[in-house]
Design an enzyme around this catalytic site. Structure first.
Site, mmCIF file in Angstrom:
data_model
loop_
_atom_site.group_PDB
_atom_site.id
_atom_site.type_symbol
_atom_site.label_atom_id
_atom_site.label_comp_id
_atom_site.label_asym_id
_atom_site.label_seq_id
_atom_site.Cartn_x
_atom_site.Cartn_y
_atom_site.Cartn_z
ATOM 1 N N HIS A 187 3.952 29.782 -49.705
ATOM 2 C CA HIS A 187 4.474 29.111 -50.893
ATOM 3 C C HIS A 187 5.180 30.076 -51.825
ATOM 4 O O HIS A 187 6.222 29.771 -52.391
ATOM 5 C CB HIS A 187 3.350 28.434 -51.656
ATOM 6 C CG HIS A 187 3.226 27.000 -51.332
ATOM 7 N ND1 HIS A 187 4.315 26.167 -51.277
ATOM 8 C CD2 HIS A 187 2.164 26.236 -51.035
ATOM 9 C CE1 HIS A 187 3.919 24.963 -50.968
ATOM 10 N NE2 HIS A 187 2.611 24.967 -50.806
ATOM 11 N N GLU A 429 17.518 22.770 -25.185
ATOM 12 C CA GLU A 429 16.608 23.891 -25.447
ATOM 13 C C GLU A 429 15.858 24.314 -24.198
ATOM 14 O O GLU A 429 15.074 25.251 -24.215
ATOM 15 C CB GLU A 429 15.647 23.559 -26.593
ATOM 16 C CG GLU A 429 14.886 22.265 -26.445
ATOM 17 C CD GLU A 429 14.073 21.909 -27.696
ATOM 18 O OE1 GLU A 429 13.832 22.786 -28.543
ATOM 19 O OE2 GLU A 429 13.662 20.726 -27.815
ATOM 20 N N CYS A 500 20.892 23.997 -33.923
ATOM 21 C CA CYS A 500 19.936 23.879 -35.031
ATOM 22 C C CYS A 500 18.823 24.912 -34.932
ATOM 23 O O CYS A 500 17.896 24.906 -35.739
ATOM 24 C CB CYS A 500 19.372 22.471 -35.101
ATOM 25 S SG CYS A 500 18.547 21.980 -33.586
#
Ligand code: PEP
Ligand code: MG
Length: 539
Positions: A187, A429, A500
């Site tokens: 965080h 992938e 991506c």
């Protein structure tokens, strides 16, 4: 000099403020007045709630609603019967004091989260610790928060910075921060990037290596920290800082720029998201579209799967926020390193090669259909592209499309609307899909190359392993060939190709990918502007 994890870009030169790491001693002492102890706990919870409401309002004003959401989650924890209810029960059944009750319930919860393999979930244990620390501090009569920073140009040093610590930092005074623990997905790191405050985390023992008033240089790009530097070094970093600030200002000019190469090819630069609210970061950083929505995050951090209605609302939110710009949503990619507490998976020797992603969805159609119905229903709110993860051959794509047809028939019978304009694609992938791209391209609307997995499967180098990370090389000629084959295969049939995986935002790889003809790049929101700049410089 010390080296840590570069968590938020930029340079800071300033005086150190070490956050007191005051230990509150928690005893095992028993209580006789159970009701009185429960009342104390209630008061501490009320105080905590009040403090968090204030922090939330401050965070919303300074960092936006998206980042303030973490404090809403903290407030929710205070009201969660499983969490605070368990504390009350602990006092009642074991006659322990309130602090001890908070501590032991927290430890149980943290243990569960810490044992999860997914890094994101492990980081969520930090939320629980943060809330618990606040309750205990209130029980000890110390109030919530302590950051009495009065000096400008302060670099905050702490063992760890909780989200509430970070939100309270006075941005007019704090120019950087460093911690002993934490990594790029913690965080503290996410907050630092949002606040655009340079940060170096995971320094090990920085709280004892410096003292208040020490002058330090913090390099949020390399992760270097220089304590009491010489005049020459200060001058060197001042110049670096000026250059960096000028570059950042320059980059902001690109927010509304549509990226084209010098020869005029239009290239979409998009953002990856994990939670619906992340779309706001993509917009703020000038993303053309959402190139990957990892929907498995909707399934995590809870004890049952999200319903069709919940998913529909999430997809609709993102589509509406993007106002007609493209949104590529990936269907559930669970298994491998990502597991769900309510969906037990069989033990496997090689979970990355096992029962996961599209394989699991085709086997557990009842789960898959909930998501597909939600996606179809949301499709009327924008430009939706759906892609399936871990496709190894045509059969899987065809089977997935059959399930889509089933859902369409059901929705029609129920009188529920969906768009006929959805594009259906696959993640490339698995090396087999790359090799077979020219054939697959006849059937799909688009490809998105998932290099995170493509590299690990091509080079047989586990993406999670430190030991073989030296083999995990995006620029390996074999990986590059597979990427080229995928792009060529798609273009042969007039289909577009995106990427991506992390490689799309890799500054060193972008020129090669442009040269190969990649049509769309999707990356974390904060990398978008730099990528735009590099693409604009290509032929
Ligand atoms: C990838 O594999 O490159 C990818 C984008 O998916 P994930 O990182 O979620 O596996
Ligand atoms: Mg993948």
């Amino acid at each position: 000099m010390k080296k840590g994890i570069a968590a938020s870009k930029g340079y800071a030169i300033g005086k150190v403020f070490v956050q007191e790491h005051e230990e509150i001693v928690i005893t095992d002492s028993k209580v006789t007045d159970v009701a009185g102890e429960q009342e104390k706990l209630k008061k501490a919870l009320d105080n905590s709630r009040e403090q968090l409401e204030k922090i939330k309002a401050k965070a919303a004003a300074e960092m936006g609603e998206e980042k303030a959401a973490v404090f809403e989650a903290h407030i929710t924890l205070l009201d969660d019967p499983e969490f605070t209810g368990a504390m009350n029960l602990e006092i009642e059944t074991n006659s322990v004091n309130a602090m001890k009750a908070v501590d032991s319930v927290t430890n149980t919860f943290v243990m569960i989260f810490d044992s999860m393999e997914d890094a994101y979930m492990r980081e969520r244990a930090a939320d629980i610790k943060d809330v618990s620390k606040r309750i205990i501090s209130n029980l000890a009569g110390k109030g919530g928060d302590a950051f009495a920073i009065t000096e400008e140009n302060t670099i905050v040093v702490a063992h760890d910075l909780t989200p509430s610590d970070t939100a309270q930092l006075d941005r007019t005074k704090v120019i950087g921060f460093m911690t002993n623990i934490g990594g790029r997905t913690s965080h503290a790191a996410i907050m630092a990037r949002t606040l655009e405050i340079p940060a170096v985390l995971g320094l090990g023992d920085i709280t004892t290596s410096v003292k208040n008033g020490d002058l330090v240089i913090l390099d949020g790009i390399s992760g270097d920290v220089i304590i009491n530097p010489s005049e020459d070094v200060i001058a060197e970093y001042k110049a670096k800082k000026e250059k960096f600030t000028a570059e950042q200002e320059e980059l902001k000019k690109l927010i509304d720029v549509k990226t084209t190469t010098k020869s005029g090819k239009r290239i979409e630069v998009c953002g990856n998201i994990g939670k619906p609210e992340d779309v706001l970061g993509v917009i703020a950083n000038g993303g053309d579209a959402v190139g990957l929505f990892r929907t498995e995050f909707l399934y995590m951090d809870r004890d049952s799967a999200p319903t069709e209605e919940e998913q529909y609302e999430s997809y609709k939110f993102v589509l509406e926020k993007m106002e007609g710009r493209q949104v590529v949503i990936r269907t559930l990619d669970i298994g491998g390193d990502k597991t769900l507490p309510y969906l037990p998976l069989p033990e496997e020797m090689n979970p990355f090669l096992g029962y996961r992603a599209i394989r699991l969805c085709l086997d557990r159609k009842e789960i898959f259909k909930v998501q597909l119905r939600a996606l179809l229903r949301a499709s009327v709110y924008g430009k939706l592209c759906v892609m399936f993860p871990m496709i190894s051959g045509l059969e899987e794509f065809m089977q997935a499309k059959e399930v889509v047809e089933e859902c369409k028939t059901e929705l029609k019978a129920e009188g529920k609307a969906f768009s006929e304009e959805i594009q259906w694609g696959i993640m490339v992938e698995i090396p087999a899909a790359a090799v077979y791209a020219d054939e697959l391209a006849k059937h799909v609307d688009f490809f998105s190359i998932g290099t995170n997995d493509l590299i690990q499967y091509t080079l047989a180098a586990d993406r999670m392993s430190e030991k073989v990370s030296y083999l995990y090389n995006p620029m390996h000629p074999a990986v590059l060939r597979l990427i080229k084959m995928t792009i060529d295969g798609a273009h042969k049939h007039g289909k577009w190709v995106g990427m991506c995986g992390e490689m799309a935002g890799d500054e060193a790889a972008i020129p090669t990918l442009v040269e190969y003809g990649l049509d769309e790049f999707s990356m974390s929101a904060t990398s978008i502007l730099t990528a735009k700049k590099i693409i604009l410089e290509q032929e």
